[in-house]
Motif scaffolding. Structure first.
Motif, PDB file in Angstrom:
ATOM      1  N   ALA A 180       0.836  -1.194   0.000  1.00 58.27           N
ATOM      2  CA  ALA A 180       0.000   0.000   0.000  1.00 58.27           C
ATOM      3  C   ALA A 180       0.876   1.251   0.000  1.00 58.27           C
ATOM      4  N   ILE A 181       0.392   2.318  -0.605  1.00 58.52           N
ATOM      5  CA  ILE A 181       1.122   3.580  -0.597  1.00 58.52           C
ATOM      6  C   ILE A 181       1.216   4.121   0.825  1.00 58.52           C
ATOM      7  N   SER A 182       0.168   3.908   1.615  1.00 60.76           N
ATOM      8  CA  SER A 182       0.168   4.387   2.992  1.00 60.76           C
ATOM      9  C   SER A 182      -0.703   3.476   3.844  1.00 60.76           C
ATOM     10  N   THR A 183      -0.697   3.740   5.151  1.00 54.91           N
ATOM     11  CA  THR A 183      -1.515   2.958   6.069  1.00 54.91           C
ATOM     12  C   THR A 183      -2.251   3.885   7.021  1.00 54.91           C
ATOM     13  N   SER A 184      -3.388   3.413   7.496  1.00 58.75           N
ATOM     14  CA  SER A 184      -4.041   4.057   8.636  1.00 58.75           C
ATOM     15  C   SER A 184      -3.677   3.250   9.870  1.00 58.75           C
ATOM     16  N   GLY A 185      -4.126   3.708  11.013  1.00 59.29           N
ATOM     17  CA  GLY A 185      -3.747   3.039  12.249  1.00 59.29           C
ATOM     18  C   GLY A 185      -2.444   3.600  12.791  1.00 59.29           C
ATOM     19  N   GLY A 186      -2.007   3.035  13.910  1.00 61.84           N
ATOM     20  CA  GLY A 186      -0.817   3.540  14.578  1.00 61.84           C
ATOM     21  C   GLY A 186      -1.183   4.105  15.934  1.00 61.84           C
ATOM     22  N   ILE A 187      -0.550   5.184  16.312  1.00 60.48           N
ATOM     23  CA  ILE A 187      -0.776   5.784  17.625  1.00 60.48           C
ATOM     24  C   ILE A 187      -2.135   6.470  17.641  1.00 60.48           C
ATOM     25  N   SER A 188      -2.973   6.078  18.577  1.00 58.18           N
ATOM     26  CA  SER A 188      -4.305   6.675  18.701  1.00 58.18           C
ATOM     27  C   SER A 188      -4.182   8.142  19.101  1.00 58.18           C
ATOM     28  N   TRP A 189      -5.100   8.951  18.583  1.00 61.02           N
ATOM     29  CA  TRP A 189      -5.120  10.361  18.985  1.00 61.02           C
ATOM     30  C   TRP A 189      -5.358  10.504  20.481  1.00 61.02           C
ATOM     31  N   ASP A 190      -6.015   9.529  21.090  1.00 57.80           N
ATOM     32  CA  ASP A 190      -6.230   9.586  22.535  1.00 57.80           C
ATOM     33  C   ASP A 190      -4.929   9.472  23.314  1.00 57.80           C
ATOM     34  N   GLY A 191      -3.868   9.008  22.635  1.00 57.75           N
ATOM     35  CA  GLY A 191      -2.595   8.790  23.316  1.00 57.75           C
ATOM     36  C   GLY A 191      -1.635   9.958  23.248  1.00 57.75           C
ATOM     37  N   VAL A 192      -2.035  11.059  22.573  1.00 56.54           N
ATOM     38  CA  VAL A 192      -1.138  12.209  22.446  1.00 56.54           C
ATOM     39  C   VAL A 192      -1.855  13.497  22.836  1.00 56.54           C
ATOM     40  N   THR A 193      -1.064  14.480  23.261  1.00 53.56           N
ATOM     41  CA  THR A 193      -1.593  15.798  23.577  1.00 53.56           C
ATOM     42  C   THR A 193      -1.787  16.592  22.287  1.00 53.56           C
ATOM     43  N   ASP A 194      -2.294  17.806  22.408  1.00 52.68           N
ATOM     44  CA  ASP A 194      -2.435  18.665  21.235  1.00 52.68           C
ATOM     45  C   ASP A 194      -1.083  19.001  20.613  1.00 52.68           C
ATOM     46  N   ASP A 195      -0.014  18.933  21.407  1.00 54.93           N
ATOM     47  CA  ASP A 195       1.339  19.163  20.907  1.00 54.93           C
ATOM     48  C   ASP A 195       1.966  17.896  20.332  1.00 54.93           C
ATOM     49  N   LEU A 196       1.200  16.813  20.288  1.00 55.85           N
ATOM     50  CA  LEU A 196       1.652  15.513  19.765  1.00 55.85           C
ATOM     51  C   LEU A 196       2.669  14.831  20.675  1.00 55.85           C
ATOM     52  N   MET A 197       2.628  15.144  21.979  1.00 54.39           N
ATOM     53  CA  MET A 197       3.462  14.449  22.951  1.00 54.39           C
ATOM     54  C   MET A 197       2.714  13.239  23.494  1.00 54.39           C
ATOM     55  N   LEU A 198       3.426  12.137  23.651  1.00 59.75           N
ATOM     56  CA  LEU A 198       2.819  10.942  24.226  1.00 59.75           C
ATOM     57  C   LEU A 198       2.366  11.215  25.654  1.00 59.75           C
ATOM     58  N   LYS A 199       1.138  10.913  25.968  1.00 62.19           N
ATOM     59  CA  LYS A 199       0.650  11.068  27.339  1.00 62.19           C
ATOM     60  C   LYS A 199       1.326  10.067  28.268  1.00 62.19           C
ATOM     61  N   ALA A 200       1.726   8.924  27.711  1.00 57.79           N
ATOM     62  CA  ALA A 200       2.341   7.874  28.523  1.00 57.79           C
ATOM     63  C   ALA A 200       3.828   8.102  28.774  1.00 57.79           C
ATOM     64  N   ARG A 201       4.434   9.053  28.065  1.00 60.02           N
ATOM     65  CA  ARG A 201       5.873   9.272  28.226  1.00 60.02           C
ATOM     66  C   ARG A 201       6.197  10.733  27.917  1.00 60.02           C
ATOM     67  N   ALA A 202       6.392  11.510  28.970  1.00 59.58           N
ATOM     68  CA  ALA A 202       6.665  12.937  28.818  1.00 59.58           C
ATOM     69  C   ALA A 202       7.958  13.155  28.042  1.00 59.58           C
ATOM     70  N   GLY A 203       7.949  14.169  27.194  1.00 57.07           N
ATOM     71  CA  GLY A 203       9.141  14.519  26.437  1.00 57.07           C
ATOM     72  C   GLY A 203       9.322  13.739  25.153  1.00 57.07           C
ATOM     73  N   VAL A 204       8.364  12.865  24.820  1.00 54.10           N
ATOM     74  CA  VAL A 204       8.432  12.092  23.581  1.00 54.10           C
ATOM     75  C   VAL A 204       7.264  12.515  22.689  1.00 54.10           C
ATOM     76  N   PHE A 205       7.586  13.012  21.512  1.00 55.31           N
ATOM     77  CA  PHE A 205       6.596  13.517  20.574  1.00 55.31           C
ATOM     78  C   PHE A 205       6.558  12.611  19.342  1.00 55.31           C
ATOM     79  N   CYS A 206       5.457  12.664  18.606  1.00 51.93           N
ATOM     80  CA  CYS A 206       5.272  11.766  17.454  1.00 51.93           C
ATOM     81  C   CYS A 206       4.811  12.565  16.236  1.00 51.93           C
ATOM     82  N   ALA A 207       5.225  12.102  15.061  1.00 45.81           N
ATOM     83  CA  ALA A 207       4.869  12.809  13.834  1.00 45.81           C
ATOM     84  C   ALA A 207       4.775  11.842  12.669  1.00 45.81           C
ATOM     85  N   GLY A 208       4.101  12.281  11.620  1.00 45.65           N
ATOM     86  CA  GLY A 208       4.024  11.509  10.383  1.00 45.65           C
ATOM     87  C   GLY A 208       3.027  10.380  10.449  1.00 45.65           C
TER      88      GLY A 208
END
Length: 385
Positions: free
Chosen positions: A319-347
């Motif tokens: 596939a050219i791309s996939t859905s799924g991955g890190i749930s939006w419920d798992g990140v803040t508005d700044d895209l930081m993991l709620k489960a691990r402070a100081g770790v951000f996610c992108a893409g």
């Protein structure tokens, strides 16, 4: 530290380095941006030059969460970014934006050339050991500490280019909520009869694809393994979820108009009659015979709604791309993991999907920049504490 050297990771690294932060980029492959370069082989569709709300609509159910990142990296911003790197762009008739050179490599070279980063290739992230990030490197396992980390490890397709989704287990171990991966923008398997072989590689133009409530006027390609190309990718999500595909071979003509033309057959063979009366090209006739037999006496309704039988989507890795991955419920508005402070996610690690046509690269650039800006705020807050 930025883990992942695709467009999301590189945009994060670029944003951080321009803010004066010391940045190390760790990429598992021997070189960065391999999927980006592969996309460039077909012209590198950077974005789609449409109004912001129209661009946002392309991101489907994740549009609300992507509004803030895209406001700072929309179609106009992406074009300005490319031009600033010395790469002029142009907008095609479908509003898709491409570099004038129609390649990714000059843009990537210019981008990397102006970044002040410590790039480590062959560094595969293995997860964490307490506060330390673990890497398998050419010199053995390494443990690295960083003040802030941005994960930009891609989705779960094109594993040979670096996006294999293997990071999911490491995040699951940290109690990060995950959504199962599913393919998006992919072809579908068709077990063709022998008479279709001469049409492999042929584009099917001037048709309308109907899947559920969705209708698309777009072309697609017949391949040895099935159906693929832009038109199929546009309807791939509902097809993947079980909605049937029907094809209107003559979308600009009504059933009655087609019926009247077909009524004047005379002694001509059906093939010649379809060609002369309807100007139906060989590839459309082949599809009619492949999926319409036994042919009914009244062909007009079938020409307007030909059911296309397939055996499901191609494998997720194709596939050219996939859905799924890190749930939006798992990140803040700044895209930081709620489960691990100081770790951000992108893409593509995040659970969003979009059609081809410039949305994918724009989404990766936007979330990469947004995660980096969140990381900067996090660093500034720590400095003030």
């Amino acid at each position: 530290m930025v883990i992942g050297g695709g467009p999301a990771g590189l945009m994060a690294a670029d944003t951080l380095s321009k803010a004066g932060v010391s940045v190390r980029v760790c990429e598992a492959k021997p070189s960065v941006a391999r999927k980006f370069l592969m996309a460039g082989k077909s012209g590198l569709n950077l974005t789609k030059d449409v109004a912001f709300d129209d661009l946002l609509e392309g991101f489907n159910t994740s549009a609300a969460r992507l509004r803030a990142p895209l406001q700072k990296m929309d179609a106009q911003h992406v074009q300005h970014w490319a031009r600033h790197l010395g790469q002029p762009v142009f907008t095609g008739s479908s509003k898709r934006v491409f570099p004038k050179v129609m390649k990714a490599s000059p843009l990537l070279r210019a981008w990397l050339g102006q970044m002040d980063i410590d790039l480590r290739t062959g560094w595969r992230w293995l997860g964490w050991d307490g506060a330390l990030a673990r890497f398998a490197t050419p010199d053995g396992e390494r443990l690295i500490e960083a003040d802030v980390t941005i994960l930009a490890l891609g989705g779960a397709s094109w594993a040979r280019l670096g996006s294999d989704g293997s990071w999911a287990s490491a995040l699951a171990a940290q109690n990060v909520p995950l959504v199962p991966f599913q393919p998006v923008n992919m072809g579908f398997v068709v077990d063709w009869s022998d008479h279709m072989q001469r049409h492999f590689g042929t584009p099917v133009k001037g048709v309308a694809l109907h899947v559920g409530s969705q209708t698309e006027r777009a072309e697609f390609v017949i391949s040895a393994r099935g159906i693929e190309g832009g038109g199929i990718y546009l309807v791939s999500k509902p097809m993947r979820d079980g909605a049937p595909l029907t094809l209107d071979l003559l979308p600009d003509q009504s059933v009655e108009h087609i019926r009247q033309k077909l009524a004047r057959r005379g002694k001509a063979s059906l093939t010649n009659h379809l060609r002369k009366s309807l100007r139906l090209p060989p590839v459309k006739q082949a599809l009619l015979m492949e999926f319409g037999r036994p042919l009914p006496d009244d062909l007009a309704p079938l020409i307007k709604a030909l059911p296309i039988k397939h055996s499901g989507p191609r494998s997720m890795d194709e596939a050219i791309s996939t859905s799924g991955g890190i749930s939006w419920d798992g990140v803040t508005d700044d895209l930081m993991l709620k489960a691990r402070a100081g770790v951000f996610c992108a893409g593509e690690m995040l659970d969003w999907d979009a059609p081809t046509g410039g949305y994918l690269i724009t989404g990766c650039l936007a979330t990469g920049q947004h995660a980096a800006q969140g990381a900067l705020r996090y660093l500034q807050a720590r400095a003030r504490a």
